[in-house]
Design an enzyme around this catalytic site. Structure first.
Site, PDB file in Angstrom:
ATOM      1  N   ASP A  80       0.828  -1.207   0.000  1.00  0.00           N
ATOM      2  CA  ASP A  80       0.000   0.000   0.000  1.00  0.00           C
ATOM      3  C   ASP A  80       0.864   1.259   0.000  1.00  0.00           C
ATOM      4  O   ASP A  80       2.034   1.240   0.386  1.00  0.00           O
ATOM      5  CB  ASP A  80      -0.954   0.012   1.189  1.00  0.00           C
ATOM      6  CG  ASP A  80      -0.234  -0.142   2.528  1.00  0.00           C
ATOM      7  OD1 ASP A  80       0.785  -0.854   2.576  1.00  0.00           O
ATOM      8  OD2 ASP A  80      -0.695   0.435   3.529  1.00  0.00           O
ATOM      9  N   GLU A 138      -0.660  -1.986   5.201  1.00  0.00           N
ATOM     10  CA  GLU A 138       0.231  -1.946   6.371  1.00  0.00           C
ATOM     11  C   GLU A 138       0.198  -0.587   7.046  1.00  0.00           C
ATOM     12  O   GLU A 138       0.400  -0.479   8.260  1.00  0.00           O
ATOM     13  CB  GLU A 138       1.665  -2.284   5.944  1.00  0.00           C
ATOM     14  CG  GLU A 138       2.657  -2.399   7.096  1.00  0.00           C
ATOM     15  CD  GLU A 138       3.207  -1.069   7.574  1.00  0.00           C
ATOM     16  OE1 GLU A 138       3.474  -0.923   8.790  1.00  0.00           O
ATOM     17  OE2 GLU A 138       3.359  -0.145   6.737  1.00  0.00           O
TER      18      GLU A 138
END
Length: 387
Positions: A80, A138
């Site tokens: 991400d 995350e």
């Protein structure tokens, strides 16, 4: 066998860079990584490698089976990005307004994809099973790790390894810590509800700005006067909002901040002391103060045996300039959840570029050669673990 792996990875470096730069140009924030997840799935589909999609929401888990029985080793990379405007002047600059890879997750993904490809090419000569965990989200609690674990990504796994490219550490070094390596990351939001009024008549009010300012000042004494100096803790107030006209005394102020700790006992202490100070301040000013303390990721605690193993393996990896025992970082990482379930270790791969900026900076970048170092180290750890 490691030498064959290193050769395959050397030959794939240009592809590794190409993948990283593609992902850097097309970032997606936590829990919205639809196209990134599809890119990863398509990569494994083209290789003919078995994979699961939508693991724990957006995660992808691929498996490569060796031709001989052995242990199951998991390797993890996150994918991400962050809601930050890319300010770098590079050809691979983010094309998405207000979103960029400012933490190296694009590099983590490129590293793991090319490592998976190399291991797949060697599968007929390998023992054991290799699990490649591509994790979403995350950067934003509750994170993707915990939901992927609940969805079975660690089933049958004997050990897990992960790395983080680190922009402020010397490139192509491996830096490890046995025990806590990254901190528990909690969030606080405190609302002070006073009584507003005319700026010319402060005696008729309960000034939320003054009260909140006292909270900020008193909180600074928690670490210096309540935490054992041998222990570590950070309390940072990052937001103080009380929006009013110039001649109005504020009736409300909202503080937001973060608490970072390694020890569960210190984590409990910080939460209880924040609540106690808020309660006492509210009593002193006859106002209402509410505290929302949200526990984020726990501390990343490396297992001693696996960390020593990784250290020894890394010393034999070509291209690694040094293997260094470093100090823990106060940043948070949901790799912690994997280590709560299976043995393993998480380490830093130094990736300092010529013009270095810290993680989460609008000009963040890293030395791309360090991806190769990370891939070789993770690969050597996975293959050698069979012995």
């Amino acid at each position: 066998m490691n030498e064959k792996l290193y050769t395959l990875l050397d030959n794939s470096f240009d592809d590794m860079v190409s993948i990283r730069r593609h992902l850097h140009q097309h970032p997606e924030v936590s829990f919205h990584e639809t196209n990134t997840a599809k890119y990863i799935q398509d990569f494994y589909k083209d290789l003919g490698v078995e994979y699961r999609s939508n693991v724990g929401e957006n995660g992808v888990v691929a498996r490569v089976e060796g031709s001989k029985p052995g242990k199951t080793v998991a390797l993890r990379a996150d994918f991400d990005a962050l809601p930050i405007q890319d300010q770098k002047d590079v050809p691979y600059k983010s094309t998405v307004d207000g979103v960029m890879h400012a933490c190296g997750h694009d590099g983590h993904t490129a590293t793991l994809l090319q490592l998976a490809k190399a291991i797949h090419e060697l599968k007929d000569e390998l023992a054991g099973t290799y699990v490649f965990i591509h994790q979403h989200a995350e950067e934003y609690a509750p994170g993707g790790a915990i939901s992927m674990i609940e969805d079975g990504c660690l089933e049958g796994v004997d050990v897990i390894f992960g790395t983080h490219l680190w922009s402020l550490m010397e490139p192509n070094t491996i830096q490890y810590v046995s025990g806590p390596i990254m901190a528990a990351a909690d969030r606080i939001e405190i609302t002070v509800q006073g009584a507003g009024g005319h700026g010319a008549s402060p005696h008729q009010t309960k000034d939320a700005i003054v009260i909140a300012s006292q909270l900020v000042t008193n909180f600074q004494q928690l670490v210096s006067r309540r935490v054992d100096p041998i222990q570590s803790a950070v309390l940072s107030i990052g937001s103080f909002v009380s929006d009013n006209a110039f001649n109005i005394i504020a009736d409300q102020a909202v503080l937001q901040g973060t608490v970072r700790t390694f020890s569960p006992e210190i984590r409990d202490l910080m939460e209880s002391e924040i609540q106690r100070i808020a309660k006492g301040t509210a009593l002193m000013h006859d106002c209402e103060i509410t505290v929302e303390y949200t526990r984020g990721y726990p501390a990343v605690v490396n297992h001693e045996k696996e960390t020593a193993y990784l250290r020894d393996v890394a010393q034999e990896v070509p291209g690694v300039k040094a293997v260094i025992e470093t100090i823990p970082q106060m940043g948070g990482e949901d790799f912690a959840y994997y280590l709560e379930n299976v043995p393993g270790t998480f380490f830093f791969t130094g990736a300092q570029p010529e013009n270095a900026f810290p993680h989460h900076h609008p000009k963040f970048d890293f030395d791309e050669t360090s991806m190769l170092t990370a891939a070789k180290t993770l690969g050597a750890a996975a293959l050698s673990y069979q012995n």
